[in-house]
Scaffold this active site. Structure first.
Site, PDB file in Angstrom:
ATOM      1  N   GLU A 123     -19.554   5.727 -12.775  1.00 30.08           N
ATOM      2  CA  GLU A 123     -20.468   5.294 -11.716  1.00 30.08           C
ATOM      3  C   GLU A 123     -20.244   6.171 -10.499  1.00 30.08           C
ATOM      4  OE1 GLU A 123     -20.449   1.093 -10.743  1.00 30.08           O
ATOM      5  OE2 GLU A 123     -20.871   1.518  -8.623  1.00 30.08           O
ATOM      6  N   GLU A 147     -23.353   3.494   0.049  1.00 30.90           N
ATOM      7  CA  GLU A 147     -23.322   2.040   0.159  1.00 30.90           C
ATOM      8  C   GLU A 147     -23.133   1.690   1.633  1.00 30.90           C
ATOM      9  OE1 GLU A 147     -21.429  -0.287  -3.343  1.00 30.90           O
ATOM     10  OE2 GLU A 147     -20.172   1.491  -3.053  1.00 30.90           O
TER      11      GLU A 147
END
Length: 312
Positions: free
Chosen positions: A188, A193
């Site tokens: 990932e 974010e």
């Protein structure tokens, strides 16, 4: 300069082809030795943080439609199926939907809208809705640029990221055809974010199968901007066989380049696909009780490769 043990002074200026240091001549005498501004007159050239430059645009969505339109189904898949247990990961509190209320294209931008509302689906009632988009394009190596403005409010958790096309995740676009590998072995890459720290605190991270590299990964770097909700920024990831470089507005701030590269530390040698979503709560913290709705607004998503890249 002064020898702190003897009090003797000597000149430390000039040009030297060799410097030899004798520390106390073998005698354990206390003292402090300070070396300041040792310079061999060479001009320091910082290493290029981008090891492979990708220049060919191979896939994009510019969201260049007028009016209010659904998300382009040739490019994106709405992932709405709840994981086993009836809740999304990381203690998140939202339902993802494929409704225009939660995702639409308007006047050149994609809007992913997180809303406070009571919504029932799949035998589960939740108090928030949002959208989670999977790209119907996957690729190995290249550069991703996403120009975005982020939602506002404590508890909002927008993300721009990738997962291995081979992830075994029921309900994901690629699962039925390629889902053979459990997370985090699929790899990932979190390009951006926001919400895992203070307001305007954005981060990038890698999740792999090595010890300390999966959930609360040690492979993490954050930086602070001043205006993520009021202005657009370009969030980028440059992925080569050797390293992954993260950039904001074309300025690198984190390079992932493990010394040992194997399936546990660098599973990034196969196709990854893009995800865009806004989660609510969970690891992003308590949701502001006055929150009603807010959007991640995306101007474009662009993927570049060159002859080293393999698109899928």
């Amino acid at each position: 300069a002064t020898d702190s043990a003897t009090g003797n002074t000597f000149s430390s200026t000039g040009q030297y082809d060799r410097v030899t240091l004798f520390i106390d001549f073998g005698v354990t005498t206390s003292g402090t030795y300070l070396f300041d501004q040792i310079n061999n007159a060479a001009v320091f050239v910082p290493p290029n943080p981008i090891d492979v430059v990708y220049t060919n645009l191979v896939w994009s969505d510019e969201f260049n439609t007028s009016g209010n339109n659904p998300v382009d189904a040739t490019n994106w898949f709405h992932q709405t199926q709840l994981p086993a247990g009836g809740n999304w990961f990381n203690n998140e509190e939202q339902h993802y939907t494929n409704r225009l209320d939660n995702s639409y294209v308007e006047n050149g931008s994609l809007h992913i809208v997180a809303k406070r509302e009571t919504y029932s689906d799949q035998s589960s009632t939740k108090q928030y809705t949002s959208a989670r988009l999977n790209s119907k394009f996957a690729f190995t190596y290249g550069r991703v640029d996403v120009r975005a403005k982020l939602p506002f409010g404590n508890g909002t958790w927008p993300a721009i990221w990738t997962l291995g096309k081979n992830i075994n995740e029921d309900g994901g676009f690629w699962d039925a055809s390629h889902g053979t590998t459990n997370w985090p072995l699929c790899g990932e890459i979190d390009i951006m974010e926001h919400g895992l720290g203070a307001l305007n605190h954005v981060s990038a991270a890698l999740h792999t199968n090595c010890a300390g590299c999966s959930g609360n990964t040690r492979n993490f770097r954050s930086t602070t901007l001043t205006d993520v909700a009021s202005n657009f920024h370009i969030y980028s990831m440059n992925w080569s066989p050797q390293q992954i470089t993260f950039l904001i507005d074309d300025v690198p701030f984190y390079i992932y380049n493990p010394t040992v590269k194997n399936v546990d530390t660098y599973p990034f040698y196969e196709d990854q696909y893009l995800l865009l979503n806004v989660a609510m709560g969970g690891y992003a913290g308590t949701i502001d009780p006055s929150f009603t709705q807010s959007s991640m607004v995306i101007d474009y998503v662009r993927v570049y490769q060159n002859t080293l890249g393999i698109a899928g």
